[in-house]
Design a protein around this motif. Sequence first.
Motif, PDB file in Angstrom:
ATOM      1  N   ARG A   6      28.231  32.681  -0.991  1.00 32.86           N
ATOM      2  CA  ARG A   6      28.537  32.249   0.040  1.00 32.86           C
ATOM      3  C   ARG A   6      28.884  30.548  -0.586  1.00 32.86           C
ATOM      4  N   ARG A   7      29.579  30.377  -1.319  1.00 28.94           N
ATOM      5  CA  ARG A   7      30.096  29.171  -1.350  1.00 28.94           C
ATOM      6  C   ARG A   7      31.208  29.052  -2.066  1.00 28.94           C
ATOM      7  N   GLY A   8      32.147  29.800  -1.256  1.00 25.92           N
ATOM      8  CA  GLY A   8      33.367  30.200  -1.514  1.00 25.92           C
ATOM      9  C   GLY A   8      33.916  30.556  -2.805  1.00 25.92           C
ATOM     10  N   ILE A   9      32.901  30.810  -3.715  1.00 24.82           N
ATOM     11  CA  ILE A   9      33.730  31.423  -5.471  1.00 24.82           C
ATOM     12  C   ILE A   9      34.137  32.663  -5.169  1.00 24.82           C
ATOM     13  N   GLY A  10      33.447  33.615  -4.178  1.00 26.87           N
ATOM     14  CA  GLY A  10      34.405  34.785  -4.782  1.00 26.87           C
ATOM     15  C   GLY A  10      35.935  35.623  -3.808  1.00 26.87           C
ATOM     16  N   SER A  11      35.541  34.744  -2.997  1.00 28.79           N
ATOM     17  CA  SER A  11      37.024  34.331  -2.360  1.00 28.79           C
ATOM     18  C   SER A  11      37.735  33.246  -3.466  1.00 28.79           C
ATOM     19  N   ARG A  12      37.460  32.446  -3.895  1.00 28.31           N
ATOM     20  CA  ARG A  12      38.638  31.919  -4.582  1.00 28.31           C
ATOM     21  C   ARG A  12      38.608  32.416  -5.884  1.00 28.31           C
ATOM     22  N   LEU A  13      37.705  33.565  -6.470  1.00 31.22           N
ATOM     23  CA  LEU A  13      37.755  34.500  -7.047  1.00 31.22           C
ATOM     24  C   LEU A  13      39.365  35.756  -7.308  1.00 31.22           C
ATOM     25  N   ALA A  14      38.799  35.753  -5.849  1.00 31.24           N
ATOM     26  CA  ALA A  14      39.695  37.276  -4.945  1.00 31.24           C
ATOM     27  C   ALA A  14      40.963  36.627  -5.015  1.00 31.24           C
ATOM     28  N   ARG A  15      41.111  35.866  -5.022  1.00 31.02           N
ATOM     29  CA  ARG A  15      42.729  35.148  -3.840  1.00 31.02           C
ATOM     30  C   ARG A  15      43.470  34.745  -5.175  1.00 31.02           C
ATOM     31  N   THR A  16      42.903  34.147  -6.260  1.00 34.95           N
ATOM     32  CA  THR A  16      43.135  33.740  -7.195  1.00 34.95           C
ATOM     33  C   THR A  16      44.177  34.942  -8.091  1.00 34.95           C
ATOM     34  N   GLY A  17      43.170  36.510  -8.057  1.00 34.26           N
ATOM     35  CA  GLY A  17      42.844  37.603  -8.972  1.00 34.26           C
ATOM     36  C   GLY A  17      43.898  38.394  -8.646  1.00 34.26           C
ATOM     37  N   ILE A  18      44.414  38.173  -6.576  1.00 28.36           N
ATOM     38  CA  ILE A  18      45.279  39.187  -6.438  1.00 28.36           C
ATOM     39  C   ILE A  18      46.828  38.098  -6.254  1.00 28.36           C
ATOM     40  N   THR A  19      46.553  36.489  -6.272  1.00 26.19           N
ATOM     41  CA  THR A  19      48.035  35.847  -6.433  1.00 26.19           C
ATOM     42  C   THR A  19      48.558  35.893  -8.065  1.00 26.19           C
ATOM     43  N   MET A  20      47.673  35.971  -9.035  1.00 28.06           N
ATOM     44  CA  MET A  20      47.955  37.012 -10.429  1.00 28.06           C
ATOM     45  C   MET A  20      48.222  38.211 -10.206  1.00 28.06           C
ATOM     46  N   LEU A  21      47.775  38.940  -9.919  1.00 28.75           N
ATOM     47  CA  LEU A  21      48.490  40.447  -9.816  1.00 28.75           C
ATOM     48  C   LEU A  21      49.650  40.768  -9.182  1.00 28.75           C
ATOM     49  N   GLN A  22      49.915  39.924  -8.050  1.00 30.73           N
ATOM     50  CA  GLN A  22      51.299  39.422  -7.442  1.00 30.73           C
ATOM     51  C   GLN A  22      52.397  39.373  -8.696  1.00 30.73           C
TER      52      GLN A  22
END
Length: 59
Positions: A6-22
């Motif tokens: 709940r510090r935003g780490i999971g969200s940043r990991l998810a968004r970065t991973g999605i951007t890399m895959l795109q």
Amino acid sequence: MPGYQRRGIGSRLARTGITMLQGASCPFVVVLGHAEYYPRFGFIPASTHGLLSQWEGAP
Ligand SMILES: CC(C)(COP(=O)(O)OP(=O)(O)OC[C@H]1O[C@@H](n2cnc3c(N)ncnc32)[C@H](O)[C@@H]1OP(=O)(O)O)[C@@H](O)C(=O)NCCC(=O)NCCS
């Protein structure tokens, strides 16, 4: 680890991973995770597309 949740780490990991895959031209992404958490990143139930989990307890 609970102290780092709940510090935003999971969200940043998810968004970065999605951007890399795109960027790698992946046509779709499948995630096994909390149904309440991942819709914020655009995920929808895989069953919508006829995908079912092979793991017991995971819908
Ligand atoms: C689930 C997990 C990946 C989220 O990462 P995080 O860094 O804690 O999440 P963030 O800080 O980016 O986002 C926090 C938001 O996610 C929500 N959230 C966290 N865990 C959640 C869960 N299990 N279900 C629903 N929402 C959840 C919080 O309520 C918060 O919501 P808000 O933004 O509306 O306030 C992380 O808590 C985790 O690794 N948990 C333990 C292991 C686990 O359950 N892994 C599942 C992998 S699918």
